[in-house]
Design a protein around this motif. Structure first.
Motif, PDB file in Angstrom:
ATOM      1  N   ALA A 134       0.919  -1.225   0.026  1.00 16.76           N
ATOM      2  CA  ALA A 134       0.025  -0.150  -0.082  1.00 16.76           C
ATOM      3  C   ALA A 134       0.878   1.350   0.018  1.00 16.76           C
ATOM      4  CB  ALA A 134      -1.097   0.181   1.254  1.00 16.76           C
ATOM      5  N   ARG A 135       0.628   2.252  -0.890  1.00 17.96           N
ATOM      6  CA  ARG A 135       1.122   3.577  -1.049  1.00 17.96           C
ATOM      7  C   ARG A 135       0.135   4.517  -0.879  1.00 17.96           C
ATOM      8  NH1 ARG A 135       5.248   2.933  -5.957  1.00 17.96           N
ATOM      9  NH2 ARG A 135       6.455   1.024  -5.347  1.00 17.96           N
ATOM     10  N   GLY A 136       0.226   5.724  -0.106  1.00 17.11           N
ATOM     11  CA  GLY A 136      -0.830   6.455   0.091  1.00 17.11           C
ATOM     12  C   GLY A 136      -0.040   8.010   0.793  1.00 17.11           C
ATOM     13  N   ASP A 137      -0.784   8.994   0.596  1.00 13.39           N
ATOM     14  CA  ASP A 137      -0.709  10.186   1.091  1.00 13.39           C
ATOM     15  C   ASP A 137      -0.366  10.320   2.394  1.00 13.39           C
ATOM     16  OD1 ASP A 137      -0.780  11.234  -1.475  1.00 13.39           O
ATOM     17  OD2 ASP A 137      -2.516  12.128  -1.228  1.00 13.39           O
ATOM     18  N   LEU A 138      -0.911   9.381   3.439  1.00 19.32           N
ATOM     19  CA  LEU A 138      -0.642   9.464   4.781  1.00 19.32           C
ATOM     20  C   LEU A 138       0.418   8.494   5.261  1.00 19.32           C
ATOM     21  CD1 LEU A 138      -4.529   9.651   5.884  1.00 19.32           C
ATOM     22  CD2 LEU A 138      -2.897  11.500   5.704  1.00 19.32           C
ATOM     23  N   GLU A 403      -9.134   8.046   0.377  1.00 19.56           N
ATOM     24  CA  GLU A 403      -9.809   7.876   1.873  1.00 19.56           C
ATOM     25  C   GLU A 403     -11.242   8.573   1.645  1.00 19.56           C
ATOM     26  OE1 GLU A 403      -9.050   5.633   4.062  1.00 19.56           O
ATOM     27  OE2 GLU A 403      -7.242   5.210   3.468  1.00 19.56           O
ATOM     28  N   ILE A 404     -12.393   8.061   2.061  1.00 18.83           N
ATOM     29  CA  ILE A 404     -13.514   8.659   1.562  1.00 18.83           C
ATOM     30  C   ILE A 404     -13.695  10.008   2.528  1.00 18.83           C
ATOM     31  CG2 ILE A 404     -15.945   8.754   2.331  1.00 18.83           C
ATOM     32  CD1 ILE A 404     -15.817   5.561   1.489  1.00 18.83           C
ATOM     33  N   ASP A 405     -13.035  10.032   3.765  1.00 26.61           N
ATOM     34  CA  ASP A 405     -13.247  11.368   4.624  1.00 26.61           C
ATOM     35  C   ASP A 405     -12.225  12.075   4.391  1.00 26.61           C
ATOM     36  OD1 ASP A 405     -15.642  10.156   5.807  1.00 26.61           O
ATOM     37  OD2 ASP A 405     -14.600   9.335   7.539  1.00 26.61           O
ATOM     38  N   SER A 406     -10.780  11.901   4.559  1.00 27.53           N
ATOM     39  CA  SER A 406      -9.928  12.897   4.179  1.00 27.53           C
ATOM     40  C   SER A 406      -9.410  12.924   2.653  1.00 27.53           C
ATOM     41  CB  SER A 406      -8.539  12.129   4.834  1.00 27.53           C
ATOM     42  OG  SER A 406      -8.238  11.084   4.234  1.00 27.53           O
ATOM     43  N   HIS A 407     -10.031  12.255   1.787  1.00 28.76           N
ATOM     44  CA  HIS A 407      -9.597  12.477   0.491  1.00 28.76           C
ATOM     45  C   HIS A 407      -8.137  12.244  -0.020  1.00 28.76           C
ATOM     46  CE1 HIS A 407     -13.816  13.760  -0.320  1.00 28.76           C
ATOM     47  NE2 HIS A 407     -13.624  14.710   0.639  1.00 28.76           N
ATOM     48  N   GLN A 408      -7.440  11.677   0.817  1.00 26.21           N
ATOM     49  CA  GLN A 408      -5.992  11.251   0.877  1.00 26.21           C
ATOM     50  C   GLN A 408      -5.776  10.279  -0.219  1.00 26.21           C
ATOM     51  OE1 GLN A 408      -3.318  13.197   1.994  1.00 26.21           O
ATOM     52  NE2 GLN A 408      -4.860  14.594   2.986  1.00 26.21           N
ATOM     53  N   GLY A 409      -4.789  10.351  -1.211  1.00 25.41           N
ATOM     54  CA  GLY A 409      -4.771   9.444  -2.121  1.00 25.41           C
ATOM     55  C   GLY A 409      -4.202   8.013  -1.552  1.00 25.41           C
ATOM     56  N   VAL A 410      -4.484   6.928  -2.172  1.00 27.76           N
ATOM     57  CA  VAL A 410      -3.981   5.681  -1.740  1.00 27.76           C
ATOM     58  C   VAL A 410      -4.051   4.529  -2.922  1.00 27.76           C
ATOM     59  CG1 VAL A 410      -6.278   4.981  -1.373  1.00 27.76           C
ATOM     60  CG2 VAL A 410      -4.554   3.645  -0.056  1.00 27.76           C
ATOM     61  N   LYS A 411      -2.999   3.877  -2.906  1.00 32.04           N
ATOM     62  CA  LYS A 411      -2.694   2.839  -4.028  1.00 32.04           C
ATOM     63  C   LYS A 411      -2.490   1.569  -3.564  1.00 32.04           C
ATOM     64  CE  LYS A 411      -1.119   5.935  -7.833  1.00 32.04           C
ATOM     65  NZ  LYS A 411      -1.463   7.190  -7.198  1.00 32.04           N
ATOM     66  N   GLN A 412      -3.076   0.557  -3.871  1.00 32.03           N
ATOM     67  CA  GLN A 412      -2.664  -0.855  -3.386  1.00 32.03           C
ATOM     68  C   GLN A 412      -2.559  -1.723  -4.627  1.00 32.03           C
ATOM     69  OE1 GLN A 412      -3.562  -1.444  -0.049  1.00 32.03           O
ATOM     70  NE2 GLN A 412      -3.171  -3.801  -0.336  1.00 32.03           N
ATOM     71  N   TYR A 413      -1.354  -2.462  -4.383  1.00 33.47           N
ATOM     72  CA  TYR A 413      -0.907  -3.627  -5.171  1.00 33.47           C
ATOM     73  C   TYR A 413      -1.284  -4.936  -4.422  1.00 33.47           C
ATOM     74  CZ  TYR A 413       1.534   0.356  -7.274  1.00 33.47           C
ATOM     75  OH  TYR A 413       1.921   1.676  -7.775  1.00 33.47           O
ATOM     76  N   PHE A 414      -1.729  -5.856  -5.360  1.00 36.46           N
ATOM     77  CA  PHE A 414      -2.215  -7.197  -4.902  1.00 36.46           C
ATOM     78  C   PHE A 414      -1.696  -8.412  -5.767  1.00 36.46           C
ATOM     79  CE2 PHE A 414      -5.009 -10.795  -4.360  1.00 36.46           C
ATOM     80  CZ  PHE A 414      -5.175 -10.771  -3.042  1.00 36.46           C
TER      81      PHE A 414
END
Length: 421
Positions: A134-138, A403-414
């Motif tokens: 997982a990669r994200g702004d947070l 993220e729905i509340d914070s609108h911070q981007g997220v990327k997930q590799y599986f």
């Protein structure tokens, strides 16, 4: 207003599927092309249990009679004595023989030997390796995991209609060199009849939204009535009730109790021609669950809609929607998915591509199937599945959202490798 809309939809679905239900009640009715027995016999052919298939092919979409299907089952029962058969195929042959026992008897082939197998325990299962990143702004850097899972699923026949099923799992995180502990996840009795099915015990919780709400287990009972317990045709009514452990929900939701909640639900869904549609309603209540799901009166009330249309044998469009009327935030969840191909691990070379958009409000979809996106997130997801060898599958998924509340981007590799036995 919402209850009125749901009532209208339930009535419409009931009328829509009535004719098919009446047809399903006729023991001499044709077997439709989407009957579960088609897939079971196709799997026996793919595994080499049945040969000479082209002489009695039903690979087209035409319906065949139950007598014709019984002939295929009879050939499988004979072939079982002449070739090496896996436990999965043995189980399929037993289920087919039970389904078509009347027709087999009329052909002079008795199924008494099923009674002799009452104490036979069949085993099937899988081993899988899963990599997630997982990669994200947070997030600082990358959050990754390397997990192994062993799953064993024994089944013991009690009679022609009843069997006991179980699931045992051991999971470990390779990056921490963990030693997995075997846990009993499921243990239940299952009764299969022509137009109804019963389950009792610690049983699967996977409702008709195809993984949007739950993909786990609960303790209680479930009964399905109507056009066949595998949605063969017509409408199917499913009632469920029991207790749901907080362990089935992510710890990050903030539940403050180890006590299980009361769970009650109803599904009405079915299939007609190329379309599938349904509705669901669920109620959870616990005096000690006062976070996430429960915003008022310690109760969650969730209703749902779902539908799918299969344009061809390989192309299908589906969607589902759910809403928690007791929640104050993230109270809706929905997804739409377009799938091309047909991934069947037992068929070497089979493959599947898909693209989906998901909005997974945590008060609704906290226990869903999501891999590339999960509860509290929304965004696009794409993926591919491929079986390079028989009973071996490769799965790749990528999620790009926020993220729905914070609108911070997220990327997930599986990525997953799964091996079935």
């Amino acid at each position: 207003m919402k209850c009125k809309s749901i009532g209208v939809l339930v009535m419409a679905l009931t009328v829509f599927f009535t004719n098919s239900v009446l047809a399903a009640g006729n023991p001499f009715a044709d077997v439709p092309a989407d009957h579960w027995a088609y897939e079971a016999v196709n799997n026996l052919v793919a595994d080499g249990v049945l040969t000479g298939y082209e002489d009695m092919t039903f690979k087209g979409q035409k319906e065949i009679t139950r007598q014709e299907m019984a002939m295929m089952v009879a050939r499988a029962m004979v072939a079982e004595n002449n070739v090496e058969v896996s436990s999965r195929d043995k189980q399929a042959i037993v289920q087919l023989a039970v389904e078509f026992s009347d027709e087999l008897n009329s052909l002079g082939l008795r199924v008494n030997r099923l009674e002799q197998q009452a104490d036979l325990i069949t085993w099937q299962g899988k081993v899988e390796y899963t990599y997630k990143q997982a990669r994200g702004d947070l997030l600082v850097g990358r959050d990754s995991s390397n997990a192994m899972l062993l799953r064993l699923e024994p089944a013991a026949s009690l009679s022609a209609n009843w069997q006991v099923r179980a699931r045992l799992e051991a999971a470990s995180e390779l990056s921490r060199d963990e030693t997995g502990t075997v846990n009993l996840k499921r243990l239940y009795a299952q009764g299969d009849y022509a137009s109804w099915q019963m389950k009792l015990g610690k049983l699967p919780l996977y409702t008709n939204e195809e993984g949007l709400l739950w993909d786990g287990q609960y303790s209680g009972g479930q009964a399905s009535f109507g056009g066949g317990w595998k949605r063969q045709q017509g409408a199917v009514l499913t009632l469920l009730g029991g207790r749901l452990s907080p362990q089935e929900l992510p710890s990050s939701l903030g539940l403050v109790s180890d006590e299980a909640a009361d769970l009650f639900g109803v599904n009405l869904d079915g299939t007609k021609k190329k379309g599938t549609a349904g509705v669901g309603a669920y109620r959870l209540k616990s005096d000690s669950w006062n976070k996430a799901y429960f915003a008022g009166e310690n109760t969650a009330t969730i209703w749902s809609l779902h539908g799918a249309y299969r344009f061809t044998d390989r192309l299908c469009l589906s969607g589902a929607y759910g809403e928690n009327t007791k929640a104050n935030s993230q109270d809706t969840a929905w997804q739409t998915e377009l799938v091309y191909g047909r991934y069947q691990p037992e068929a070497q070379g089979s493959w599947q591509l898909y693209s989906a958009y998901r909005q997974l409000g945590e008060a609704v979809a906290a226990a869903g199937t999501g891999d590339a996106l999960h509860y509290g997130q929304k965004g696009w997801e794409v993926g591919a599945k491929y079986a390079p060898w028989k009973n071996v599958g490769l799965i790749l998924k990528y999620g790009d959202g926020e993220e729905i509340d914070s609108h911070q981007g997220v990327k997930q590799y599986f990525a997953r490798v799964e091996c079935f036995f």
